[in-house]
Design a protein around this motif. Structure first.
Motif, PDB file in Angstrom:
ATOM      1  N   ASP A 158      -5.521  -0.070  17.525  1.00 21.57           N
ATOM      2  CA  ASP A 158      -5.975  -1.137  17.598  1.00 21.57           C
ATOM      3  C   ASP A 158      -5.177  -2.356  17.010  1.00 21.57           C
ATOM      4  O   ASP A 158      -5.023  -3.431  17.935  1.00 21.57           O
ATOM      5  CB  ASP A 158      -7.357  -1.421  16.817  1.00 21.57           C
ATOM      6  N   ARG A 159      -4.335  -2.198  15.943  1.00 19.80           N
ATOM      7  CA  ARG A 159      -3.682  -3.360  15.541  1.00 19.80           C
ATOM      8  C   ARG A 159      -2.035  -3.219  15.462  1.00 19.80           C
ATOM      9  O   ARG A 159      -1.391  -4.123  15.363  1.00 19.80           O
ATOM     10  CB  ARG A 159      -4.113  -3.710  14.023  1.00 19.80           C
ATOM     11  N   GLY A 160      -1.703  -1.992  15.569  1.00 22.40           N
ATOM     12  CA  GLY A 160      -0.263  -1.499  15.581  1.00 22.40           C
ATOM     13  C   GLY A 160       0.233  -1.079  14.106  1.00 22.40           C
ATOM     14  O   GLY A 160      -0.321  -1.251  12.952  1.00 22.40           O
ATOM     15  N   LEU A 161       1.368  -0.958  14.015  1.00 20.33           N
ATOM     16  CA  LEU A 161       1.929  -0.040  12.850  1.00 20.33           C
ATOM     17  C   LEU A 161       2.261  -1.361  11.815  1.00 20.33           C
ATOM     18  O   LEU A 161       2.129  -0.838  10.560  1.00 20.33           O
ATOM     19  CB  LEU A 161       3.287   0.609  13.178  1.00 20.33           C
ATOM     20  N   GLU A 162       2.658  -2.353  12.232  1.00 21.72           N
ATOM     21  CA  GLU A 162       3.071  -3.257  11.185  1.00 21.72           C
ATOM     22  C   GLU A 162       1.758  -3.784  10.303  1.00 21.72           C
ATOM     23  O   GLU A 162       1.968  -3.845   9.186  1.00 21.72           O
ATOM     24  CB  GLU A 162       3.623  -4.441  11.583  1.00 21.72           C
ATOM     25  N   VAL A 163       0.565  -3.827  10.976  1.00 22.21           N
ATOM     26  CA  VAL A 163      -0.557  -4.216  10.344  1.00 22.21           C
ATOM     27  C   VAL A 163      -0.779  -2.980   9.595  1.00 22.21           C
ATOM     28  O   VAL A 163      -1.626  -3.327   8.488  1.00 22.21           O
ATOM     29  CB  VAL A 163      -1.753  -4.557  11.325  1.00 22.21           C
ATOM     30  N   THR A 164      -0.892  -1.839   9.901  1.00 20.79           N
ATOM     31  CA  THR A 164      -1.321  -0.627   9.195  1.00 20.79           C
ATOM     32  C   THR A 164      -0.393  -0.592   7.922  1.00 20.79           C
ATOM     33  O   THR A 164      -1.061  -0.125   6.927  1.00 20.79           O
ATOM     34  CB  THR A 164      -1.034   0.573  10.044  1.00 20.79           C
ATOM     35  N   LYS A 165       0.834  -0.846   8.103  1.00 17.75           N
ATOM     36  CA  LYS A 165       1.750  -0.863   6.931  1.00 17.75           C
ATOM     37  C   LYS A 165       1.433  -1.889   5.840  1.00 17.75           C
ATOM     38  O   LYS A 165       1.572  -1.644   4.566  1.00 17.75           O
ATOM     39  CB  LYS A 165       3.298  -0.774   7.341  1.00 17.75           C
ATOM     40  N   THR A 166       1.184  -3.167   6.456  1.00 20.09           N
ATOM     41  CA  THR A 166       0.713  -4.191   5.575  1.00 20.09           C
ATOM     42  C   THR A 166      -0.427  -3.944   4.447  1.00 20.09           C
ATOM     43  O   THR A 166      -0.677  -4.382   3.457  1.00 20.09           O
ATOM     44  CB  THR A 166       0.389  -5.640   6.351  1.00 20.09           C
ATOM     45  N   TRP A 167      -1.344  -2.976   5.108  1.00 21.84           N
ATOM     46  CA  TRP A 167      -2.645  -2.692   4.393  1.00 21.84           C
ATOM     47  C   TRP A 167      -2.079  -1.407   3.330  1.00 21.84           C
ATOM     48  O   TRP A 167      -2.646  -1.442   2.137  1.00 21.84           O
ATOM     49  CB  TRP A 167      -3.538  -2.193   5.546  1.00 21.84           C
ATOM     50  N   LEU A 168      -1.382  -0.312   4.071  1.00 25.66           N
ATOM     51  CA  LEU A 168      -1.175   0.634   3.407  1.00 25.66           C
ATOM     52  C   LEU A 168      -0.095   0.673   2.058  1.00 25.66           C
ATOM     53  O   LEU A 168      -0.035   1.359   1.085  1.00 25.66           O
ATOM     54  CB  LEU A 168      -0.614   1.824   4.217  1.00 25.66           C
ATOM     55  N   HIS A 169       0.899  -0.027   2.118  1.00 25.73           N
ATOM     56  CA  HIS A 169       1.903  -0.077   1.317  1.00 25.73           C
ATOM     57  C   HIS A 169       1.379  -0.781  -0.020  1.00 25.73           C
ATOM     58  O   HIS A 169       1.691  -0.122  -1.131  1.00 25.73           O
ATOM     59  CB  HIS A 169       2.964  -1.308   1.814  1.00 25.73           C
ATOM     60  N   PRO A 170       0.431  -1.785   0.039  1.00 26.71           N
ATOM     61  CA  PRO A 170      -0.041  -2.008  -1.338  1.00 26.71           C
ATOM     62  C   PRO A 170      -0.955  -1.237  -2.120  1.00 26.71           C
ATOM     63  O   PRO A 170      -1.200  -0.894  -3.221  1.00 26.71           O
ATOM     64  CB  PRO A 170      -0.492  -3.561  -1.181  1.00 26.71           C
ATOM     65  N   LEU A 171      -1.752  -0.555  -1.123  1.00 30.23           N
ATOM     66  CA  LEU A 171      -2.635   0.539  -1.313  1.00 30.23           C
ATOM     67  C   LEU A 171      -1.943   1.882  -1.924  1.00 30.23           C
ATOM     68  O   LEU A 171      -2.429   2.365  -3.127  1.00 30.23           O
ATOM     69  CB  LEU A 171      -3.578   1.038  -0.197  1.00 30.23           C
ATOM     70  N   PHE A 172      -0.822   2.305  -1.419  1.00 28.14           N
ATOM     71  CA  PHE A 172      -0.328   3.443  -1.816  1.00 28.14           C
ATOM     72  C   PHE A 172       0.668   3.543  -2.807  1.00 28.14           C
ATOM     73  O   PHE A 172       1.115   4.501  -3.414  1.00 28.14           O
ATOM     74  CB  PHE A 172       0.190   4.294  -0.730  1.00 28.14           C
ATOM     75  N   ARG A 173       1.445   2.258  -3.190  1.00 28.99           N
ATOM     76  CA  ARG A 173       2.061   2.060  -4.107  1.00 28.99           C
ATOM     77  C   ARG A 173       2.069   2.628  -5.567  1.00 28.99           C
ATOM     78  O   ARG A 173       2.774   3.219  -5.987  1.00 28.99           O
ATOM     79  CB  ARG A 173       2.860   0.601  -4.198  1.00 28.99           C
ATOM     80  N   PRO A 174       1.042   2.176  -6.150  1.00 28.49           N
ATOM     81  CA  PRO A 174       0.377   2.921  -7.269  1.00 28.49           C
ATOM     82  C   PRO A 174       0.227   4.302  -7.248  1.00 28.49           C
ATOM     83  O   PRO A 174       0.377   5.076  -8.279  1.00 28.49           O
ATOM     84  CB  PRO A 174      -0.740   2.027  -7.580  1.00 28.49           C
ATOM     85  N   TYR A 175      -0.217   4.962  -6.043  1.00 24.80           N
ATOM     86  CA  TYR A 175      -0.259   6.211  -6.129  1.00 24.80           C
ATOM     87  C   TYR A 175       1.231   6.808  -6.249  1.00 24.80           C
ATOM     88  O   TYR A 175       1.137   8.011  -6.724  1.00 24.80           O
ATOM     89  CB  TYR A 175      -1.184   6.706  -4.944  1.00 24.80           C
ATOM     90  N   ILE A 176       1.990   6.333  -5.542  1.00 26.96           N
ATOM     91  CA  ILE A 176       3.330   6.933  -5.698  1.00 26.96           C
ATOM     92  C   ILE A 176       4.126   6.881  -6.907  1.00 26.96           C
ATOM     93  O   ILE A 176       4.427   7.921  -7.311  1.00 26.96           O
ATOM     94  CB  ILE A 176       4.267   6.031  -4.739  1.00 26.96           C
ATOM     95  N   VAL A 177       3.813   6.003  -7.726  1.00 26.68           N
ATOM     96  CA  VAL A 177       4.268   5.582  -9.033  1.00 26.68           C
ATOM     97  C   VAL A 177       3.669   6.822  -9.794  1.00 26.68           C
ATOM     98  O   VAL A 177       4.323   7.581 -10.622  1.00 26.68           O
ATOM     99  CB  VAL A 177       3.858   4.311  -9.474  1.00 26.68           C
TER     100      VAL A 177
END
Length: 326
Positions: A158-177
């Motif tokens: 619906d919104r494309g990869l950039e919008v998806t990354k804008t949501w997922l990056h701050p979500l998954f950064r703490p999980y990655i750490v």
């Protein structure tokens, strides 16, 4: 249950089992869900295949009658998640090798963690399914995780990869750490890595390394323009940043004309078949100069070399906040 892992001097860390999610802290809550603007797509995201009860043995849907459930979106979302998490992992830890990187990603995109995120977003409450299976499906870890993947797939379409990354990056950064620290412990390492080789300003905070300019009018014994009191402590040694404890230890032993024998011992069942733990002693003339352990022989020797340097009276200052084993 989660298993506890801790080595000498390491804080107690609980490692997730196959069914235990990673749960980092979000003081301000999870990042908000992006809107799926297409009503039809939004409806499909939350539609389980039991709602329409279409047969599952069909090879391919007719072009004018595609399946209205979320299985295709789930499949797409799984691929997008792997792409985004892998890219973010390379951004956060650019020097991480492929093996540990794969383990970290598996912890993050595994069903337990994705199901936990799905529940925190309250996605299962919006699931459309057959009423007779409602309680079972909404409580299923697999279905909860599938629903999150479906939502990711819907946002991507619906919104494309950039919008998806804008949501997922701050979500998954703490999980990655958090996953990074867990996998380090699984490899027999402290949860937080050593900082880079000590910088000069860290090792010599009490010494001014910027002497007055020549011709400043300051009288000095050698007429160099540099006050003798500025160098009451010898200037710091110029140590290349790529020389580790092992190289430094070997250099000092070679200068003394001494031979070091590296003796490996059993790790007492620690580690796994794919990630063994090596334990080594640095022996010289029948005396143990240091002991070390690590996920590779070289890493173990480097840890032993740290103790060996101390035994030789060579102390390497570390920056404040450096992780020190108790």
């Amino acid at each position: 249950m989660a298993s506890a892992a801790n080595g000498p001097g390491l804080p107690r860390i609980f490692l997730p089992s196959g069914r235990t999610p990673i749960k980092p802290e979000f003081p301000n809550g999870l990042p908000p869900l992006p809107d799926i603007q297409s009503e039809q797509l939004r409806l499909q995201v939350f539609t389980h295949r039991s709602f329409f009860a279409r047969p599952t043995h069909i090879f391919e849907d007719m072009p004018d009658d595609p399946s209205p459930d979320n299985e295709m979106l789930e499949h797409l979302g799984d691929t997008v998640l792997n792409l985004v998490v892998t890219g973010l992992l390379r951004e956060v830890y650019p020097c991480l090798r492929v093996g540990p990187s794969t383990k970290i990603r598996a912890l993050i995109v595994g069903n337990p963690t994705l199901a936990s995120i799905s529940v925190q977003y309250r996605l299962p409450e919006r699931l459309r399914m057959h009423p007779a299976q409602a309680i079972t499906l909404q409580a299923s870890t697999n279905i909860q995780a599938d629903l999150f993947e479906s939502f990711v797939g819907g946002v991507y379409l619906d919104r494309g990869l950039e919008v998806t990354k804008t949501w997922l990056h701050p979500l998954f950064r703490p999980y990655i750490v958090e996953a990074y620290r867990i996998v380090r412990v699984q490899h027999g390492l402290p949860p937080d890595p050593d900082p880079p080789y000590p910088l000069l300003h860290s090792a010599y905070r009490h010494v001014s390394l910027t002497p007055p300019m020549r011709g400043s009018g300051v009288a000095t014994p050698d007429n160099s323009g540099i006050p003798a009191s500025s160098w009451s402590i010898p200037p710091p040694p110029r140590i290349p940043g790529n020389v580790g404890h092992l190289s430094l230890f070997n250099q000092h032993m070679q200068q003394q004309g001494k031979f070091v024998e590296w003796v490996y011992t059993d790790s007492e069942g620690e580690g796994t078949k794919t990630t063994p733990i090596w334990v080594v002693r640095a022996m010289c003339e029948g005396e143990c100069l240091g002991r070390g352990r690590g996920s590779t022989k070289k890493a173990a020797r480097n840890e032993a070399a740290k103790e060996g340097l101390v035994h030789l009276g060579i102390y390497i200052s570390q920056p404040e906040g450096f992780y020190a084993a108790a």
